[in-house]
Design a protein around this motif. Structure first.
Motif, PDB file in Angstrom:
ATOM      1  N   LYS A   1     -31.412  86.026  54.742  1.00 35.20           N
ATOM      2  CA  LYS A   1     -31.231  84.929  55.687  1.00 35.20           C
ATOM      3  C   LYS A   1     -29.806  84.877  56.234  1.00 35.20           C
ATOM      4  CE  LYS A   1     -35.097  82.087  54.317  1.00 35.20           C
ATOM      5  NZ  LYS A   1     -35.596  80.800  53.829  1.00 35.20           N
ATOM      6  N   ALA A   2     -28.824  85.242  55.415  1.00 36.85           N
ATOM      7  CA  ALA A   2     -27.437  85.303  55.902  1.00 36.85           C
ATOM      8  C   ALA A   2     -27.291  86.388  56.961  1.00 36.85           C
ATOM      9  CB  ALA A   2     -26.473  85.551  54.740  1.00 36.85           C
ATOM     10  N   ILE A   3     -27.865  87.563  56.691  1.00 33.73           N
ATOM     11  CA  ILE A   3     -27.827  88.670  57.654  1.00 33.73           C
ATOM     12  C   ILE A   3     -28.539  88.267  58.940  1.00 33.73           C
ATOM     13  CG2 ILE A   3     -28.745  90.986  58.130  1.00 33.73           C
ATOM     14  CD1 ILE A   3     -28.189  91.640  55.138  1.00 33.73           C
ATOM     15  N   ALA A   4     -29.734  87.719  58.801  1.00 35.79           N
ATOM     16  CA  ALA A   4     -30.527  87.328  59.974  1.00 35.79           C
ATOM     17  C   ALA A   4     -29.802  86.274  60.811  1.00 35.79           C
ATOM     18  CB  ALA A   4     -31.894  86.818  59.530  1.00 35.79           C
ATOM     19  N   ALA A   5     -29.200  85.301  60.155  1.00 40.66           N
ATOM     20  CA  ALA A   5     -28.480  84.256  60.892  1.00 40.66           C
ATOM     21  C   ALA A   5     -27.311  84.856  61.672  1.00 40.66           C
ATOM     22  CB  ALA A   5     -27.979  83.183  59.929  1.00 40.66           C
TER      23      ALA A   5
ATOM     24  N   CYS B   1     -22.811  89.972  55.778  1.00 40.06           N
ATOM     25  CA  CYS B   1     -22.711  89.794  57.235  1.00 40.06           C
ATOM     26  C   CYS B   1     -21.805  90.850  57.854  1.00 40.06           C
ATOM     27  CB  CYS B   1     -22.223  88.388  57.557  1.00 40.06           C
ATOM     28  SG  CYS B   1     -23.462  87.125  57.201  1.00 40.06           S
ATOM     29  N   GLU B   2     -20.712  91.195  57.187  1.00 36.57           N
ATOM     30  CA  GLU B   2     -19.839  92.269  57.676  1.00 36.57           C
ATOM     31  C   GLU B   2     -20.596  93.599  57.682  1.00 36.57           C
ATOM     32  OE1 GLU B   2     -16.230  92.280  55.369  1.00 36.57           O
ATOM     33  OE2 GLU B   2     -15.779  90.198  55.921  1.00 36.57           O
ATOM     34  N   PHE B   3     -21.372  93.838  56.629  1.00 34.19           N
ATOM     35  CA  PHE B   3     -22.224  95.027  56.555  1.00 34.19           C
ATOM     36  C   PHE B   3     -23.168  95.063  57.752  1.00 34.19           C
ATOM     37  CE2 PHE B   3     -26.697  95.874  55.294  1.00 34.19           C
ATOM     38  CZ  PHE B   3     -26.659  97.257  55.163  1.00 34.19           C
ATOM     39  N   ALA B   4     -23.830  93.951  58.015  1.00 29.23           N
ATOM     40  CA  ALA B   4     -24.810  93.889  59.111  1.00 29.23           C
ATOM     41  C   ALA B   4     -24.154  94.184  60.453  1.00 29.23           C
ATOM     42  CB  ALA B   4     -25.486  92.523  59.130  1.00 29.23           C
TER      43      ALA B   4
END
Length: 149
Positions: A19-23, A133-136
């Motif tokens: 959900k963090a990545i998706a957001a 999120c940095e990875f994404a």
């Protein structure tokens, strides 16, 4: 760029990361479960797929989902996961995707997840979410470069 974030999670750890990545990417995280009947039936540019680790491997529903992926529809993919003691979950998912002939972008992201018998209480935490999120964001950039080749 068409992106999907798909995950399996029993304890909620991987769900939080998904959900963090998706957001961050302004998409919806989609859960693999018996009710969802997830599939990819039209081309996407980038698939983020994550899971926890269960008895030293990804959950059977994740293995089944990946086994049904058509590399003609998934241009690139990135793996992520959470773990109690065995941090190999990202590499396991990556390997399953590669066996399907899907091009992997980036090094899989993994972080601790709270689980019985570990010292991972309070994980994933804000630092883990920020790293995910940095990875994404880096994977999106790499994927764009791969697609344009």
């Amino acid at each position: 760029m068409k992106i999907r974030v798909i995950y399996h999670s029993r304890l909620g750890n991987t769900e939080k990361v998904a959900k963090a990545i998706a957001a961050r990417l302004n998409v919806v995280a989609e859960k693999i479960d018996k009710k969802s009947k997830l599939s990819i039936v039209e081309p996407i540019d980038l698939l983020f797929i994550g899971d926890g680790i269960y008895w030293a491997k990804p959950h059977k529903s994740t293995r089944k989902f990946i086994g049904g992926l058509d590399p003609e529809y998934v241009k690139t993919a990135a793996a992520f996961g959470t773990y109690g003691n065995q941090f190999k979950i990202g590499d396991d998912i990556k390997s399953l995707l590669e066996k399907r002939g899907i091009k992997i972008v980036g090094i899989p992201f993994t972080c601790k997840g709270a689980s019985i018998g570990t010292k991972n209480a309070n994980h994933p935490d804000e630092n883990d979410f920020n790293a995910a999120c940095e990875f994404a964001e880096s994977v999106v950039k790499m994927s764009a470069d791969v697609i344009s080749e």
